[in-house]
Scaffold this motif. Sequence first.
Motif, PDB file in Angstrom:
ATOM      1  N   ARG A 142       0.780  -1.242   0.000  1.00 10.37           N
ATOM      2  CA  ARG A 142       0.000   0.000   0.000  1.00 10.37           C
ATOM      3  C   ARG A 142       0.810   1.291   0.000  1.00 10.37           C
ATOM      4  O   ARG A 142       0.351   2.300  -0.490  1.00 10.37           O
ATOM      5  N   ILE A 143       1.989   1.302   0.601  1.00 13.02           N
ATOM      6  CA  ILE A 143       2.724   2.563   0.572  1.00 13.02           C
ATOM      7  C   ILE A 143       3.997   2.426  -0.230  1.00 13.02           C
ATOM      8  O   ILE A 143       4.753   1.487  -0.061  1.00 13.02           O
ATOM      9  N   LYS A 156      -3.521   7.132   9.882  1.00 16.76           N
ATOM     10  CA  LYS A 156      -3.811   7.858   8.633  1.00 16.76           C
ATOM     11  C   LYS A 156      -2.878   9.058   8.467  1.00 16.76           C
ATOM     12  O   LYS A 156      -2.447   9.375   7.357  1.00 16.76           O
ATOM     13  N   LYS A 185       0.445   7.607   7.388  1.00 16.20           N
ATOM     14  CA  LYS A 185       0.365   7.142   5.990  1.00 16.20           C
ATOM     15  C   LYS A 185       0.460   8.333   5.023  1.00 16.20           C
ATOM     16  O   LYS A 185       1.236   8.305   4.060  1.00 16.20           O
ATOM     17  N   GLU A 212       3.396   8.958   2.280  1.00 20.88           N
ATOM     18  CA  GLU A 212       3.063   9.024   0.853  1.00 20.88           C
ATOM     19  C   GLU A 212       3.418  10.365   0.215  1.00 20.88           C
ATOM     20  O   GLU A 212       3.676  10.436  -0.981  1.00 20.88           O
ATOM     21  N   TYR A 254      -1.803  -0.253  12.233  1.00 20.69           N
ATOM     22  CA  TYR A 254      -0.747   0.118  11.274  1.00 20.69           C
ATOM     23  C   TYR A 254      -0.559  -1.007  10.258  1.00 20.69           C
ATOM     24  O   TYR A 254      -0.510  -0.770   9.048  1.00 20.69           O
ATOM     25  N   ILE A 291      -1.266  -0.007   6.580  1.00 17.72           N
ATOM     26  CA  ILE A 291      -0.032   0.195   5.812  1.00 17.72           C
ATOM     27  C   ILE A 291       0.389  -1.093   5.103  1.00 17.72           C
ATOM     28  O   ILE A 291       1.007  -1.056   4.040  1.00 17.72           O
TER      29      ILE A 291
END
Length: 244
Positions: free
Chosen positions: A44-45, A118, A121, A125, A147, A151
């Motif tokens: 995701r990241i 959030k 994140k 990002e 997390y 994440i």
Amino acid sequence: MWRRVTSLSTVIGSSKSSLLNLRQAGVNFREAFSSDVQTSAEGRISPKGKTPFITFVLGGPGSGKGTQCARIVETFGFTHLSAGDLLRHEISLNRENGAMILNTIKEGKIVPSEVTVKLIKRAIESSVNDKFLIDGFPRCEENRVTYERIIGKEPNIVLFFDCPQEEMVKRVLSRNQGRVDDNIDTIKERLKVFKTLNLPVINYYAEKGKLLKINGTGTEDEIFERVRPVFSAWRYRSKHFGLV
Ligand code: C5P
Ligand code: MG
């Protein structure tokens, strides 16, 4: 309880010997210094299209997390994300969560994990860097699990600054940063939260062989000389093996 916590007191010298010493101390190198492992299928990241190298930095209030993070940033080029600073910034923006965050911090309690994760994140990002120090997080099991869910990746390594309680209280009461929670009543609550909620998380990473326990007493320079070998080893590894 601290069976598998790694001590850095003997980890000194060149990058290459630091690597060997860290390995002897029980750190799993393939996992800790690889950017590829333990990333969820969703990945995701990914700032700059790469999986970031994540270090969690833990310790009680006044244990020196922020001070040492600044030194690591300066020497090794990491980006420092303090969960507390991200939350304080959110308060200053006067958004809908601001009042709730402020009250929680005043009480020395933990802000709901989704809110904090959030913010982390978003900060990762929006960064052009691919190596991060996440300071003051995870504070509890719920932080940790949230997390990992959001994440999709565990940290590569976890630093823990171990410092006696009296020393931490002395530092917090003398630092004069104008924080609403740097008073004796809130400090007592923060220490309670640290012992009951944060220590189990620290122990979790110790059991996984990811924790590097650092003696957090002494001068800033003395403590940084205990931290330096960890990142010298990481830099050596990334230079010679092309990992993050
Ligand atoms: O890490 P720091 O001392 O800046 O944190 C200040 C406060 O921010 C904590 O006592 C807690 O109320 C809140 N916090 C949190 N969750 C985190 C980090 C900080 O709720 N992961
Ligand atoms: Mg801090």
